[in-house]
Enzyme design. Sequence first.
Site, PDB file in Angstrom:
ATOM      1  N   HIS A  97       0.820  -1.215   0.000  1.00 21.46           N
ATOM      2  CA  HIS A  97       0.000   0.000   0.000  1.00 21.46           C
ATOM      3  C   HIS A  97       0.860   1.275   0.000  1.00 21.46           C
ATOM      4  O   HIS A  97       0.515   2.271   0.624  1.00 21.46           O
ATOM      5  CB  HIS A  97      -1.024  -0.017   1.144  1.00 21.46           C
ATOM      6  CG  HIS A  97      -0.417  -0.070   2.532  1.00 21.46           C
ATOM      7  ND1 HIS A  97      -1.037  -0.698   3.582  1.00 21.46           N
ATOM      8  CD2 HIS A  97       0.724   0.443   3.038  1.00 21.46           C
ATOM      9  CE1 HIS A  97      -0.286  -0.565   4.672  1.00 21.46           C
ATOM     10  NE2 HIS A  97       0.775   0.126   4.374  1.00 21.46           N
ATOM     11  N   HIS A 132      -0.794   5.111   9.645  1.00 20.05           N
ATOM     12  CA  HIS A 132       0.592   5.593   9.736  1.00 20.05           C
ATOM     13  C   HIS A 132       0.606   6.961  10.410  1.00 20.05           C
ATOM     14  O   HIS A 132       0.870   7.975   9.784  1.00 20.05           O
ATOM     15  CB  HIS A 132       1.206   5.690   8.345  1.00 20.05           C
ATOM     16  CG  HIS A 132       1.126   4.408   7.562  1.00 20.05           C
ATOM     17  ND1 HIS A 132      -0.036   3.986   6.963  1.00 20.05           N
ATOM     18  CD2 HIS A 132       2.047   3.462   7.295  1.00 20.05           C
ATOM     19  CE1 HIS A 132       0.192   2.835   6.353  1.00 20.05           C
ATOM     20  NE2 HIS A 132       1.432   2.488   6.547  1.00 20.05           N
ATOM     21  N   HIS A 176      10.682  -3.646   3.170  1.00 17.48           N
ATOM     22  CA  HIS A 176      11.125  -2.248   3.146  1.00 17.48           C
ATOM     23  C   HIS A 176      11.577  -1.813   4.534  1.00 17.48           C
ATOM     24  O   HIS A 176      11.073  -2.292   5.539  1.00 17.48           O
ATOM     25  CB  HIS A 176      10.070  -1.296   2.582  1.00 17.48           C
ATOM     26  CG  HIS A 176       8.772  -1.145   3.337  1.00 17.48           C
ATOM     27  ND1 HIS A 176       7.955  -2.183   3.706  1.00 17.48           N
ATOM     28  CD2 HIS A 176       8.127  -0.023   3.768  1.00 17.48           C
ATOM     29  CE1 HIS A 176       6.867  -1.721   4.312  1.00 17.48           C
ATOM     30  NE2 HIS A 176       6.953  -0.404   4.376  1.00 17.48           N
ATOM     31  N   GLU A 211       4.800  -5.268   8.306  1.00 14.06           N
ATOM     32  CA  GLU A 211       3.420  -5.055   7.842  1.00 14.06           C
ATOM     33  C   GLU A 211       2.823  -6.329   7.240  1.00 14.06           C
ATOM     34  O   GLU A 211       1.606  -6.492   7.204  1.00 14.06           O
ATOM     35  CB  GLU A 211       3.365  -3.935   6.796  1.00 14.06           C
ATOM     36  CG  GLU A 211       3.617  -2.560   7.381  1.00 14.06           C
ATOM     37  CD  GLU A 211       3.440  -1.441   6.367  1.00 14.06           C
ATOM     38  OE1 GLU A 211       3.263  -0.302   6.787  1.00 14.06           O
ATOM     39  OE2 GLU A 211       3.485  -1.696   5.142  1.00 14.06           O
TER      40      GLU A 211
END
Lengths: 139, 280
Positions: free
Chosen positions: B12, B59, B193, B240
Amino acid sequence: MTHDKPRQNIHEYLAEFEDIPGTRVFTAARARKGYWINQFAMSLMKSENRERFKADERAYLDEWNISEQAKQAILARDYNTLLDLGGNVYFLSKLFSTDGLPFAEAVSTMTDMTWPEYRQMMLDGGRSPEGNRSIKGGY
Amino acid sequence: MARITAGVGSSHVPLLGVAVDQGKWQDDYFGPIFKGYEWTREWERREKPDVVILVYNDHASAFDANIIPTFAIGCGERYKPADEGWGPRPVPDVEGHADLAWHIAQSLILEDFDMTIINEMDVDHGLTVPLSMMFGQPEKWPCKVVPLAVNVVTYPVPSGNRCWALGEAIARAVESFPEDLNVQIWGTGGMSHQLQGPRAGLLNREWDNRFLDMLEADNDEVRHIPHIEYLRETGSEGIEMVMWLIMRGALGKKVKRLNRHYHIPCSNTAIGHIVLEPAD
Ligand SMILES: [Fe+2]
């Protein structure tokens, strides 16, 4: 009730996090330490706060319960120090956007590369996990 | 009866939202990524889900450092796109399905999942970027959404095992909802990431693909990957991916893979997505 695996020991669980090179896992201890740094950063979601901060960064920071070291790190945009002081990147990113800095460019300032070098590394497939997984194990 | 007909796992990355909003999705950089989603966009057009249970993380948009719910379910009527520092994304409001959401929330609590219930919140790129990837740029999103926000920022985040079990409980909750609804469940975030510190920029094509293989498998081994493995192998933000396990857990033991795509890089991140159908 039966459990198919032993419960995780919290001390071992947390100790392993410190074995990852160049990484500050956002543990509860860091979240506590950096609480007001992160809440300060969060306040920059409001445009009136961004304007006040930009007009006089030091005066705006003095309104917060933040250590002098953290204030200096914020003024210097020294993100690695802010991570050490309990800052978290999702909160600090409010400061990136206040500065109009693309996220990836801001991230690159935490590495030993320039932004063009970092961008090229990403285009070339990113940083390899090889040798970057464990400090003690060196793998 | 309502039923879960499919599951989607997808990255996302916020930059994908920027690419859509600024019409850059066909350029050299983004073209290969959006091409990878073409089949899935077509498939969604045919499938026409009534509701998507959209597992994502906030976030630092709706939640600040004050309150940190491990699992939170949106039971409201509608949600606005959040202002993440550059103004809200120019995308439609997200329509909730309050009846189904409250039914799931109540069922989960009775199954020992102590959910946080949210009535009002703004939703950030974690939720709106997957909608853009799957549905493009419609005037109005073609389905209702039940947001399910997971803490994957402050440790300890929930274990993969717990996420899988939550998915199983969600599937049972959906099956006991009396209305006839075509429900999909999406797990979003990842893939590898790291956005912080000197190790930033870490990507791991091999591990990510092994994770995709494990999602397709006829077993639940993937639920036992410990946090430290995600952290070492996929970067600090690769964690995530535990949210994909909520999706996978909801599909039952056997699945059929309908589509899978992987691309490096998008900004700091490895992009991947997978479309699965329950096959029990
Ligand atoms: Fe995310």
